[in-house]
Design a protein around this motif. Structure first.
Motif, short mmCIF file in Angstrom:
data_model
loop_
_atom_site.label_atom_id
_atom_site.label_comp_id
_atom_site.label_asym_id
_atom_site.label_seq_id
_atom_site.Cartn_x
_atom_site.Cartn_y
_atom_site.Cartn_z
N LEU A 138 16.82 80.97 43.11
CA LEU A 138 17.26 82.21 42.89
C LEU A 138 15.58 82.84 43.62
O LEU A 138 14.21 82.36 42.77
N LYS A 139 15.23 83.73 44.33
CA LYS A 139 14.17 84.06 44.57
C LYS A 139 13.43 84.63 43.85
O LYS A 139 12.38 84.74 43.01
N ASP A 140 14.58 85.42 43.07
CA ASP A 140 14.58 87.14 42.08
C ASP A 140 14.84 86.48 40.63
O ASP A 140 16.86 86.73 40.98
N ILE A 141 14.55 86.25 39.76
CA ILE A 141 15.34 85.65 38.47
C ILE A 141 16.36 86.55 37.99
O ILE A 141 16.04 87.59 38.20
N GLY A 142 17.39 86.28 37.96
CA GLY A 142 18.77 86.97 37.70
C GLY A 142 19.42 87.62 38.47
O GLY A 142 20.33 88.44 38.51
N ALA A 143 19.26 87.08 40.04
CA ALA A 143 19.70 88.12 40.99
C ALA A 143 20.01 87.40 42.10
O ALA A 143 19.70 86.79 42.97
N PRO A 144 21.55 87.03 41.83
CA PRO A 144 22.53 85.95 41.98
C PRO A 144 22.34 86.25 43.72
O PRO A 144 22.98 84.91 44.44
N LEU A 145 22.49 87.50 44.53
CA LEU A 145 22.33 87.75 46.04
C LEU A 145 21.20 86.94 46.65
O LEU A 145 20.82 87.25 48.28
N MET A 155 15.14 77.85 55.64
CA MET A 155 15.62 79.08 56.31
C MET A 155 17.21 79.08 56.43
O MET A 155 17.06 79.86 57.28
N THR A 156 17.37 78.66 54.93
CA THR A 156 18.68 79.39 55.29
C THR A 156 18.82 80.65 55.24
O THR A 156 18.27 81.61 54.37
N THR A 157 20.12 80.52 55.03
CA THR A 157 20.94 82.57 54.77
C THR A 157 22.48 82.24 54.20
O THR A 157 22.92 81.57 54.52
N ALA A 158 22.40 82.91 53.00
CA ALA A 158 23.38 82.58 52.00
C ALA A 158 24.14 83.15 52.68
O ALA A 158 24.16 84.29 53.33
N CYS A 159 25.96 83.57 52.41
CA CYS A 159 26.21 83.77 52.98
C CYS A 159 27.98 84.17 52.23
O CYS A 159 28.24 83.16 51.57
N PRO A 160 28.21 84.38 51.30
CA PRO A 160 27.43 86.20 51.39
C PRO A 160 26.25 86.01 50.58
O PRO A 160 26.21 85.42 49.74
N PRO A 161 25.60 87.37 50.92
CA PRO A 161 25.54 88.38 51.32
C PRO A 161 24.65 88.50 52.77
O PRO A 161 25.61 89.18 53.19
N THR A 162 24.75 87.51 53.18
CA THR A 162 23.31 87.14 54.43
C THR A 162 24.62 86.35 55.33
O THR A 162 24.56 85.24 54.96
N ALA A 218 13.71 76.94 38.79
CA ALA A 218 13.66 77.36 37.58
C ALA A 218 14.75 78.68 37.51
O ALA A 218 15.62 78.34 37.10
N ASN A 219 14.20 79.51 38.41
CA ASN A 219 15.56 81.00 38.46
C ASN A 219 16.70 80.35 38.26
O ASN A 219 17.47 80.82 37.32
N LEU A 268 22.17 79.94 32.95
CA LEU A 268 22.61 79.63 31.13
C LEU A 268 23.38 80.65 31.21
O LEU A 268 23.65 81.08 29.93
N THR A 269 23.25 81.76 31.61
CA THR A 269 23.20 83.29 31.24
C THR A 269 24.30 83.92 32.82
O THR A 269 25.06 84.81 32.41
N ALA A 270 24.67 82.91 33.41
CA ALA A 270 26.30 83.42 34.83
C ALA A 270 27.12 83.66 34.09
O ALA A 270 27.91 83.42 33.16
N ASP A 271 27.08 84.89 34.69
CA ASP A 271 28.84 85.24 34.73
C ASP A 271 29.37 85.00 36.40
O ASP A 271 29.48 84.18 36.63
N SER A 272 30.11 86.07 36.16
CA SER A 272 30.77 86.61 38.43
C SER A 272 30.25 86.71 39.20
O SER A 272 30.60 86.95 40.26
N ASP A 273 28.91 86.65 38.96
CA ASP A 273 28.18 87.93 39.85
C ASP A 273 27.88 86.95 40.95
O ASP A 273 27.26 86.95 42.59
N PHE A 274 28.06 86.04 41.51
CA PHE A 274 27.72 84.66 42.41
C PHE A 274 28.50 84.63 43.33
O PHE A 274 29.83 84.10 42.97
N ILE A 275 28.23 85.46 44.50
CA ILE A 275 29.49 85.51 45.25
C ILE A 275 28.98 84.46 46.94
O ILE A 275 29.79 84.40 47.68
N THR A 276 28.51 83.68 46.22
CA THR A 276 27.53 82.82 47.95
C THR A 276 28.71 81.16 48.15
O THR A 276 28.39 80.86 47.09
N ARG A 277 29.45 81.10 48.94
CA ARG A 277 30.02 80.31 49.25
C ARG A 277 28.69 78.92 50.10
O ARG A 277 30.08 78.24 50.08
#
Length: 124
Positions: free
Chosen positions: A64-71, A106-113, A20-21, A27-36
């Motif tokens: 998203l673990k935290d709403i509005g926090a794409p990282l 148990m995934t790891t997003a790349c980036p940031p990690t 849901a997050n 709905l309000t995304a901009d270019s902050d999402f950098i996970t590839r």
């Protein structure tokens, strides 16, 4: 069936919240999402196959673990059996209705990690 939640699973309520997050973020995304990409431990796949031997596929959800926090993006894996997502499994030795999660993350997003991958990679 296992006596406890299989390694790699997360609670169903957490998975629903993260998904849901992600939808709210889009709905309000901009270019902050950098996970590839997402690195997924083999134990997730091993347990999906072990506890869902009749699954025809696996559905992947971004959350998203935290709403509005794409990282804080996470990739959640849900087995699909007979065309239906299987969110829970009956707890072995438990009472009727005692269930455990069957949603893996148990995934790891790349980036940031990311783990360091030497050589040719699609992340470059």
């Amino acid at each position: 069936m296992p006596l406890t939640d299989p390694d790699g699973t997360i609670p169903v309520a957490t998975a629903k919240e993260w998904a849901a997050n992600w939808r709210d973020y889009l709905l309000t995304a901009d270019s902050d999402f950098i996970t590839r990409s997402f690195e997924i431990p083999i134990v997730d796949f091993q347990n999906i196959l072990l506890y869902n031997p009749t699954a025809q596929s696996v559905k992947a959800f971004i959350g998203l673990k935290d709403i509005g926090a794409p990282l804080t993006a996470q990739l959640m894996l849900v087995p699909v059996v007979a065309g239906q997502e299987v969110h829970t499994l009956q707890l072995v030795g438990g009472l009727v209705g005692d269930v455990q999660s069957n949603i893996y993350d148990m995934t790891t997003a790349c980036p940031p990690t990311c783990s360091t991958i030497v050589g040719d990679t699609l992340d470059n």
